[in-house]
Design a protein around this motif. Sequence first.
Motif, PDB file in Angstrom:
ATOM      1  N   ARG A   1     -65.580  -7.660 -17.628  1.00 31.14           N
ATOM      2  CA  ARG A   1     -64.899  -8.949 -17.734  1.00 31.14           C
ATOM      3  C   ARG A   1     -64.427  -9.423 -16.360  1.00 31.14           C
ATOM      4  N   ILE A   2     -63.853  -8.496 -15.585  1.00 29.49           N
ATOM      5  CA  ILE A   2     -63.373  -8.866 -14.250  1.00 29.49           C
ATOM      6  C   ILE A   2     -64.537  -9.271 -13.361  1.00 29.49           C
ATOM      7  N   LEU A   3     -65.609  -8.484 -13.362  1.00 31.30           N
ATOM      8  CA  LEU A   3     -66.764  -8.788 -12.523  1.00 31.30           C
ATOM      9  C   LEU A   3     -67.406 -10.112 -12.904  1.00 31.30           C
ATOM     10  N   ASN A   4     -67.569 -10.348 -14.190  1.00 32.32           N
ATOM     11  CA  ASN A   4     -68.157 -11.616 -14.630  1.00 32.32           C
ATOM     12  C   ASN A   4     -67.281 -12.802 -14.259  1.00 32.32           C
ATOM     13  N   GLY A   5     -65.964 -12.636 -14.427  1.00 34.80           N
ATOM     14  CA  GLY A   5     -65.069 -13.719 -14.056  1.00 34.80           C
ATOM     15  C   GLY A   5     -65.130 -14.032 -12.573  1.00 34.80           C
ATOM     16  N   LEU A   6     -65.192 -12.987 -11.718  1.00 38.87           N
ATOM     17  CA  LEU A   6     -65.254 -13.192 -10.277  1.00 38.87           C
ATOM     18  C   LEU A   6     -66.581 -13.818  -9.864  1.00 38.87           C
ATOM     19  N   CYS A   7     -67.674 -13.352 -10.448  1.00 39.27           N
ATOM     20  CA  CYS A   7     -68.980 -13.907 -10.083  1.00 39.27           C
ATOM     21  C   CYS A   7     -69.100 -15.376 -10.509  1.00 39.27           C
ATOM     22  N   LYS A   8     -68.556 -15.709 -11.644  1.00 38.64           N
ATOM     23  CA  LYS A   8     -68.636 -17.107 -12.091  1.00 38.64           C
ATOM     24  C   LYS A   8     -67.766 -18.024 -11.243  1.00 38.64           C
ATOM     25  N   SER A   9     -66.727 -17.487 -10.633  1.00 37.78           N
ATOM     26  CA  SER A   9     -65.855 -18.313  -9.797  1.00 37.78           C
ATOM     27  C   SER A   9     -66.424 -18.522  -8.400  1.00 37.78           C
ATOM     28  N   HIS A  10     -67.440 -17.736  -8.006  1.00 37.11           N
ATOM     29  CA  HIS A  10     -68.104 -17.904  -6.711  1.00 37.11           C
ATOM     30  C   HIS A  10     -69.483 -18.518  -6.958  1.00 37.11           C
ATOM     31  N   PRO A  11     -69.719 -19.732  -6.485  1.00 37.87           N
ATOM     32  CA  PRO A  11     -71.014 -20.387  -6.751  1.00 37.87           C
ATOM     33  C   PRO A  11     -72.222 -19.558  -6.337  1.00 37.87           C
ATOM     34  N   SER A  12     -72.099 -18.800  -5.248  1.00 33.84           N
ATOM     35  CA  SER A  12     -73.246 -18.033  -4.778  1.00 33.84           C
ATOM     36  C   SER A  12     -73.515 -16.790  -5.618  1.00 33.84           C
TER      37      SER A  12
END
Length: 464
Positions: free
Chosen positions: A365-376
């Motif tokens: 959940r944390i990883l997915n949330g962080l990746c979705k918040s970074h466009p790249s």
Amino acid sequence: MAGLGRTQGRRQEDGGGGGSGLGAVLDFVLANARLVLGVSGAAVLAIATLAVKRLIERAAGARDDNDPKAEQKALEEAWPDLPLIKTAPKLPKKQRREDLSEPLRPPAPGEAREPSDCSAPPEPLEVEPSPRRCLTLQEQLLLHYSSHLAVPEEHVALAQELARGVCAELQSFLRSKCPELPFGSLFLRGPLLDGLEALAADRVDFMLPVVLDPALWSLIPGEETVVRNPRYWMIKRTDLEYFPRGRSPWDRFIVGRYLSSNVLNETLHKMLVASINWPAIGSLLGTVIRPLVASEELKLEVKHEQVELNVTLFPVVEMESKVLLAAPPEGLVENLWLESFYRAEVSRVKELDAADCGARQSCLRILNGLCKSHPSLRKLSGSPLTHVVLHLGAAGSAWAEENLAARFQQVLEELVGYLEQGVLPSYFNPKINLFCELLEEEIEEMGFMLYRAASEPELLLKEK
């Protein structure tokens, strides 16, 4: 002192005024200034006193003549002496002594003593703030999880209720509009229910089963398709000699003897846009429902006062233990079906967490949330991250809650390694490269970002 008193008495009796008496006092002060103030201080006081003394004597002389004009003239002539005060040499700060009771000592090397200004109010004492406690990576991850990924339970319950309501209305419409097509029962899928991705009450998938007769259809492996990609399959109509077209209700979606995912999606898209009375359904559910006309995917927007849902409809075929979605790749290629491992991913992660009380789901959940918040990094969210975590789980890593920070950093390091190779093998089928659809520039950009984050994970946790 007695002589001074007699002299003052005679001057007062002679009418000499207070100027001469004051002059005597000034003379006395000057005589003792060197003793009190030192040489430089006495020089400053002498120049200032001389100017004032001249001013007083001239004014006193003018009063003795009983001529007001002469007194004024004497004052004007005395003013030029006052600038002497401004030109007096200033005592260097290092040599001043404001407190005579303190023994004189030379300043230490690098020490500069500041003069104390008795006229200025004392400055308030500055209270240094207590040093801010640095959070560990474990604490930062848990804080990020609780503050950014936590959704109120009432919002989750409301979103699920709305999704089920829209799903039931869509199911009722399809059965009445297309009774000849054997669609299965619609069901929901996604992080709103399964909880692998960042927990948010804003996205849900509607899975629409397409029921096929195994005697009339067969699967063509992805390696034998035009794209040579083991993740994409084709569904071929078989035995047309014995069972001609029309025998299967899905024959109307055949293109070149293959069940076309593109044709099926286009048909459903027309229904969603033009045939369903969404305003009436939305009014019934207390929402505003709008299909996305310009999107090639089957998407709906559901807006409520408290939550908003993004719904995606996926026709799905289950045959020969494969789960295939009508989600063809971009381009001119048609008829392809994408193999989905979502159900197996969710089941396997939860099974591993239940076995060792692990924190894999929290980490995802944390990883997915962080990746979705970074466009790249958005293209890394979802399935790729899950497969990296599953690979680590197979390697015997400890996934207890207290090891969350270590596993989080290890996932980042593993991702950097996979990006350097340009290959992320599927946990369920090593022939499948989950990075095959990424551009080289995207891989380099993601690799650079994660390379920095692997050594300093806090970079991903910073507010944007």
